[in-house]
Each structure stands twice: as C-alpha cells, then as structure tokens.
Design an enzyme around this catalytic site. Sequence first.
Site, short mmCIF file in Angstrom:
data_model
loop_
_atom_site.label_atom_id
_atom_site.label_comp_id
_atom_site.label_asym_id
_atom_site.label_seq_id
_atom_site.Cartn_x
_atom_site.Cartn_y
_atom_site.Cartn_z
N ASN A 1 6.99 95.27 28.05
CA ASN A 1 7.82 95.40 29.25
C ASN A 1 7.10 96.26 30.29
OD1 ASN A 1 10.40 94.26 28.06
ND2 ASN A 1 9.93 95.89 26.63
N SER A 2 6.04 95.75 30.83
CA SER A 2 5.21 96.57 31.73
C SER A 2 5.92 96.98 33.01
CB SER A 2 3.92 95.83 32.07
OG SER A 2 4.21 94.63 32.72
N LYS A 3 6.96 96.26 33.40
CA LYS A 3 7.67 96.60 34.63
C LYS A 3 8.96 97.37 34.37
CE LYS A 3 5.75 93.12 37.57
NZ LYS A 3 6.00 92.19 38.65
N ASN A 4 9.07 97.94 33.20
CA ASN A 4 10.24 98.73 32.86
C ASN A 4 10.06 100.14 33.41
OD1 ASN A 4 12.24 100.28 31.72
ND2 ASN A 4 12.04 99.39 29.70
N TYR A 5 10.75 100.44 34.49
CA TYR A 5 10.56 101.73 35.15
C TYR A 5 11.23 102.88 34.42
CZ TYR A 5 8.69 98.67 38.62
OH TYR A 5 7.94 97.72 39.25
#
Length: 70
Positions: A63-67
């Site tokens: 989940n690389s775009k999980n802020y």
Amino acid sequence: MDYFRAIYRSDARSPRALRLTEEALRLNSGNYTVWHFRRLVLEELDHDLYEELKFIESIAEDNSKNYKLW
C-alpha cells in the site's frame, strides 16, 4: 474488527492486542484508530522497534499510497 473494538474499548495492551492490530491492519491498513492503538500497545510492551519497522515495511510494499504510514 469486533474483536479489535472490544480490546480497544477495554484498553487491553497485551501481546494478543498487538497480534490483533496486525491482523486488522492487514485487512485495512488505512484505519487510523488501529494504527494509534498499535502505537500505544507497542509503547506499553516495550516492543522491538526493528520488528515493527519490518511489519510497516511489509504493509508499505502493498500500500505505497497509504498516508497513515507516513
């Protein structure tokens, strides 16, 4: 998630709670409440932070775009 909510309400900070947060985050890594409670449990248990970094890295790879991770 019902098990997590029960542990969260009772503020049970145990190895079992840590394992449960891991499972909950694998199902939904965007849940801020689970991340927050996991941090509290880690502090209470004085858990190895290098192991925690390995766990976070495994979540980040999927989940690389999980802020919430950042």
